[in-house]
Design an enzyme around this catalytic site. Structure first.
Site, PDB file in Angstrom:
ATOM      1  N   ASP A 160      16.045  33.578   3.268  1.00 14.96           N
ATOM      2  CA  ASP A 160      17.358  33.949   3.789  1.00 14.96           C
ATOM      3  C   ASP A 160      17.291  35.048   4.848  1.00 14.96           C
ATOM      4  O   ASP A 160      16.258  35.700   5.038  1.00 14.96           O
ATOM      5  CB  ASP A 160      18.280  34.372   2.636  1.00 14.96           C
ATOM      6  CG  ASP A 160      17.568  35.217   1.585  1.00 14.96           C
ATOM      7  OD1 ASP A 160      16.521  35.805   1.888  1.00 14.96           O
ATOM      8  OD2 ASP A 160      18.069  35.283   0.455  1.00 14.96           O
ATOM      9  N   HIS A 175      22.248  35.102  -8.382  1.00 16.06           N
ATOM     10  CA  HIS A 175      21.955  34.311  -7.179  1.00 16.06           C
ATOM     11  C   HIS A 175      20.444  34.141  -6.986  1.00 16.06           C
ATOM     12  O   HIS A 175      19.650  34.969  -7.426  1.00 16.06           O
ATOM     13  CB  HIS A 175      22.643  34.883  -5.920  1.00 16.06           C
ATOM     14  CG  HIS A 175      22.086  36.161  -5.381  1.00 16.06           C
ATOM     15  ND1 HIS A 175      22.862  37.093  -4.734  1.00 16.06           N
ATOM     16  CD2 HIS A 175      20.819  36.668  -5.346  1.00 16.06           C
ATOM     17  CE1 HIS A 175      22.101  38.092  -4.341  1.00 16.06           C
ATOM     18  NE2 HIS A 175      20.862  37.860  -4.699  1.00 16.06           N
ATOM     19  N   GLU A 187      25.218  32.003  -3.885  1.00 12.43           N
ATOM     20  CA  GLU A 187      26.101  32.761  -4.756  1.00 12.43           C
ATOM     21  C   GLU A 187      26.718  31.851  -5.823  1.00 12.43           C
ATOM     22  O   GLU A 187      26.667  30.614  -5.703  1.00 12.43           O
ATOM     23  CB  GLU A 187      27.204  33.395  -3.891  1.00 12.43           C
ATOM     24  CG  GLU A 187      26.665  34.335  -2.798  1.00 12.43           C
ATOM     25  CD  GLU A 187      26.173  35.677  -3.332  1.00 12.43           C
ATOM     26  OE1 GLU A 187      25.680  35.754  -4.472  1.00 12.43           O
ATOM     27  OE2 GLU A 187      26.274  36.663  -2.576  1.00 12.43           O
TER      28      GLU A 187
END
Ligand code: F6R
Length: 255
Positions: free
Chosen positions: A81, A152, A157
């Protein structure tokens, strides 16, 4: 592996849970899995996470890989990410985290270390391209995951579908609370690009690491409840290729 390293070993419908008495044994085993993968398949695709949990891991990997006979020269890495709106060289970006903690210390070819580009003018397109890049490379051989305070994985999420691909996400309040310490007040980005849960689940091997008391409540929820979308990490339960490596603090409520 010596039995005495573990405080507890569980098997949850095929998913292994190892609780270590000492975090340094945990990180040694987690790094061994990486070295083993690289020796078996020098051009392996390695999925990486960031965050506080992984700092000791990267320290160990970068100091030991050579003496363990492993090399990243032919390998590719794919980070999970990145925050949307951060330049690659900004202090808080995951690009910078990876460069500082790992990439500058190992023999990886910088062309082969991939992190989603949060500075892209079109983050949705960047997410789609990143997903394609992972599949063009043949998928992830070994994926490392940390766990957020809300369960998460990556920045998937609560309520993210378990079949999700790489996408742009609006960060939850819990995540903003968890990571605001790295940014000035009110400066934390609200959006991120994350590899999806479905993409993560396709990895050939997954190692999930949690350390410290602050993770004890979420670890208990993940490991004692049924898989459900409100706890993204629960998607991992029941897969035989997943191993949870926990220290005794994060496992305090299940041992
Ligand atoms: C970051 C990531 C996140 C973190 C999680 C735990 O790349 O994938 O899911 O692993 O937020 O973060 P720490 O280790 O800081 O508690």
């Amino acid at each position: 592996m010596h039995k005495t390293k573990y405080v507890k070993e569980l098997n949850l419908q095929g998913t292994k849970v190892l609780v270590y008495g000492n975090p340094s044994d945990l990180f040694k085993d987690a790094a061994k899995e990486l070295f083993k993968t690289l020796k078996r398949k020098p051009a392996a695709n390695i999925g990486l996470a960031t965050g506080a949990t992984f700092i000791p891991f990267y320290k160990l990997v970068s100091s030991r890989y050579k003496s363990e006979g492993a090399s990243f020269r032919k390998a590719s890495t794919f980070n999970l990410d990145e925050y949307v709106g951060l330049e690659k060289d900004s202090k808080e970006s995951y690009h910078t985290y990876m460069r500082t903690n790992l990439f500058s210390k190992i023999d990886i070819n910088s062309r082969n270390s991939h992190v989603p580009d949060g500075s892209s003018k079109d983050p949705e397109m960047e997410a789609t391209d990143y997903e394609r890049k992972i599949s063009r490379h043949g998928g992830i051989d070994i994926q490392y995951l940390g766990i957020g305070m809300n369960g998460h994985i990556g920045f998937n999420e609560p309520k993210t579908p378990f079949s999700s691909k790489t996408h742009v996400v609006t960060l939850s309040r819990a995540t903003i609370r968890q990571n605001s310490r790295y940014f000035g007040k009110g400066k934390m980005p609200r959006l991120a690009i994350t590899v999806g849960i479905g993409t993560i689940l396709k990895s050939r091997k997954i190692i999930v690491i949690a350390t410290g008391n602050s993770k004890a409540r979420i670890v208990k929820k993940i490991l004692t409840g049924r898989p459900n979308k409100l706890i993204p990490a629960s998607a991992l339960i029941g897969s035989r290729n997943v191993t949870f490596m926990l220290d005794k603090n994060s496992a305090a409520l299940i041992i």
